[in-house]
Write an enzyme that holds these catalytic residues in place. Structure first.
Site, short mmCIF file in Angstrom:
data_model
loop_
_atom_site.label_atom_id
_atom_site.label_comp_id
_atom_site.label_asym_id
_atom_site.label_seq_id
_atom_site.Cartn_x
_atom_site.Cartn_y
_atom_site.Cartn_z
N LYS A 46 1.07 7.96 -1.66
CA LYS A 46 0.02 7.01 -1.31
C LYS A 46 -1.07 7.62 -0.43
O LYS A 46 -2.23 7.22 -0.50
CB LYS A 46 0.63 5.79 -0.61
CG LYS A 46 1.47 4.96 -1.57
CD LYS A 46 1.94 3.65 -0.98
CE LYS A 46 3.02 3.09 -1.89
NZ LYS A 46 3.11 1.66 -1.98
N GLU B 270 -1.68 1.15 7.92
CA GLU B 270 -2.85 0.52 7.29
C GLU B 270 -3.16 -0.78 8.01
O GLU B 270 -2.25 -1.46 8.49
CB GLU B 270 -2.50 0.14 5.84
CG GLU B 270 -3.10 1.03 4.82
CD GLU B 270 -2.68 0.65 3.40
OE1 GLU B 270 -2.23 -0.47 3.16
OE2 GLU B 270 -2.81 1.53 2.54
N ARG C 27 2.54 4.45 -14.78
CA ARG C 27 3.52 4.06 -15.81
C ARG C 27 3.05 2.77 -16.46
O ARG C 27 2.07 2.16 -16.02
CB ARG C 27 4.87 3.80 -15.15
CG ARG C 27 4.74 2.76 -14.03
CD ARG C 27 6.06 2.33 -13.47
NE ARG C 27 5.91 1.75 -12.15
CZ ARG C 27 5.56 0.50 -11.88
NH1 ARG C 27 5.29 -0.33 -12.88
NH2 ARG C 27 5.45 0.06 -10.65
#
Ligand code: ADP
Ligand code: ADP
Ligand code: MG
Length: 497
Positions: free
Chosen positions: A116, A200, A292
């Site tokens: 990430k 975050e 995916r």
């Protein structure tokens, strides 16, 4: 050209992939664990190979064993589905080394998407806005505390390797941050054997809006519109829909362009999903790429008219994407409900065992992707998704009403399901009005409303209305406790502990 695909997965997604292969005349190879001997995906495939014990670590995650089966079955490609090995870049690289066509991005690109922090850095470079937060990984608790105080509480701690709602925690003060740091580290190590944490800003009243995209080996990329997945529980999606009620043509195209840039920036090939949070002020912030096929891909298939697994196979065959962005049109409205085997009133604990009778809904605009049949078993070893119910309508309300009817028709004897909760949600004014946010369930007290609906339902059926009292009784609490410890045991088994 791909002629034989090994599907390295189980359950509804293995069946979904095989469906397209079959339609294209491609042979399929199933793999299965002890637990899945009688599963539909085994019967559905051209060939099937046993790969080990029930615990995923001993079967569906066993890279060497799966590679052996690919080589001995003569499969020339592998489809990983979602979960399991689908986002394991080591496995993608192992396939590359053995000249097996891995239907997905390259190991290198997957590695970048799966981290990430590195992915956010790549996005910033491509001018795609990301959620404000730590410029890099945090070194330790002290570092995290400093950054949290700089950006201001509440903040979210995330393991860069997390996924499926695991390895993330909201914290509102220094004390919670220190506890959270420890638990996120533990969860991430338990899931993937390593941990690295970023901080975050926690965005309140946000919507989860994601984009399907595709990029081929010739460098062409398109986005295939958005999906709104704001109805979640503990950061896991429950209901998805497309189009999003807050999107307009201009925004769709503007954010879509960002998504295409994002796909180029990470050198992506095949189908992927770019996830964003849309803040209350209308800004979109990138959170991650899922490298995916996504659980909720069928709603995109309904509105685009595409077979996304076919598109995956075409791209894996080295063909260019057979249409241009301008040729894609959004048609109608689609909704997906994830039918989970879990007990809403036992803190969503898994509910497993044999299901002697199942009736699967059908009708115009109704699709049900499932591994269930009358006599199937819902295993405690794997995730609780039993079925995906998807409906399409020319209008949002047609799609919603078709879903409500289909939920009514879906009968699964033997396990508790999320169906009653979905009926309460789909009937609510807030859902009808599109007042969606990731805290929807809590904000509009959906569980409490479901409780009332069920009591009413029982009253209507002349059954004594003891349900509500029962739910708060000591008996129920002790049941929750024993269920939780049983779950822990399963988890340990799954992790091969
Ligand atoms: P989607 O948006 O496709 O639903 P999710 O993040 O919910 O994506 O993940 C899809 C599936 O992948 C989940 O049902 C879960 O089984 C599996 N999964 C994803 N990440 C993890 C993880 N870190 N550990 C275990 N399973 C995971
Ligand atoms: P995962 O890999 O588990 O899917 P994500 O980063 O995609 O993790 O986040 C999953 C969910 O957590 C999002 O859909 C959203 O509901 C919530 N979430 C993640 N980051 C934030 C944030 N910064 N602020 C608020 N909610 C967030
Ligand atoms: Mg996500």
């Amino acid at each position: 050209m791909i002629e034989k695909v090994l599907v390295a997965n189980r359950g509804e997604i293995a069946l979904r992939v095989m469906k397209t292969c079959k339609a294209l005349g491609i042979k399929t190879v199933a793999v299965y664990s002890d637990e899945d001997r009688n599963s539909l995906h085994v019967k559905n495939a051209t060939e099937a190979f046993h790969i080990g014990e029930a615990a995923p670590a001993k079967s569906y995650l066993n890279q060497e064993k799966i590679l052996d089966v690919i080589l001995s079955s003569g499969a020339d490609a592998i489809h990983p589905g979602y979960g399991f090995l689908s986002e394991n870049s080591d496995f993608a690289e192992l396939c590359e080394k053995n000249k097996i066509n891995f239907i997905g991005p390259s190991g290198k690109s997957m590695d970048l998407c799966g981290d990430k922090m590195r992915c956010k850095a790549a996005m910033l470079e491509a001018k795609v806005p990301t959620v404000p937060g730590s410029p890099g990984l945090v070194k330790d608790e002290n570092d995290a505390e400093k950054i949290a105080n700089d950006i201001g509480y509440p903040v979210m701690l995330k393991s860069v390797y997390g996924g499926g709602g695991r390895g993330i925690r909201i914290v509102t003060n220094d004390k919670e941050l220190r506890e959270g740091f420890e638990s996120v580290t533990g969860e991430s190590i338990a899931a993937v054997g390593k941990s690295a944490i970023l901080v975050e800003k926690f965005l309140e009243k946000t919507r989860h809006i994601e984009y399907q995209f595709a990029r081929d080996t010739h460098g062409n990329a398109v986005h295939i519109f958005e999906r709104e997945c704001s109805i979640q529980r503990r950061n896991q999606k429950l209901i998805e829909q497309t189009p999003s009620p807050i999107m307009d043509e201009e925004t769709r195209a503007r954010v879509g362009e960002l998504v295409v840039n994002a796909a180029h920036a990470v050198g992506y090939t095949n189908l992927g999903t770019a996830e964003f949070l849309r803040a209350d002020n209308g800004e979109f912030y990138f959170i991650e790429i899922n490298a995916r096929l996504q659980v909720e891909h069928p709603i995109t298939e309904f509105v685009s008219g595409l077979d996304l697994v076919k598109l995956q196979l075409d791209i894996a065959n080295g063909e260019p994407i057979p249409f241009k962005q301008s040729e894609l049109k959004m048609n109608g409205y689609a909704i997906e409900c994830r039918i989970n085997a879990e007990d809403t009133f036992l803190d969503f604990a898994p509910s497993t065992g044999p299901v002697p009778i199942v009736t699967i809904p059908s009708g115009p605009g109704v699709r049900c992707d499932t591994y269930l049949y009358s006599g199937a078993t819902v295993s405690p070893f794997y995730d609780s998704l039993m079925a995906k119910l998807i409906t399409w309508g020319q209008t949002f309300d047609e799609s919603r009403l078709r879903m409500l009817n289909a939920l009514d028709d879906f009968y699964i004897q033997g396990v508790e399901t999320s169906i009653p909760l979905y009926k309460t949600i789909l009937n609510s004014e807030e859902y009808k009005n599109g007042q969606l946010s990731t805290d929807f369930l809590k904000r509009f007290e959906m569980i409490e409303r479901l409780e009332k609906d069920l009591v009413q339902d029982r009253k209507d059926k002349q059954i004594p209305a003891i349900a509500s009292a029962l739910m708060h009784s000591e008996f129920y609490k002790s049941k929750i406790q024993s269920q939780n410890s049983a779950n822990q045991n399963w988890k340990n088994k799954m992790d091969g502990v």
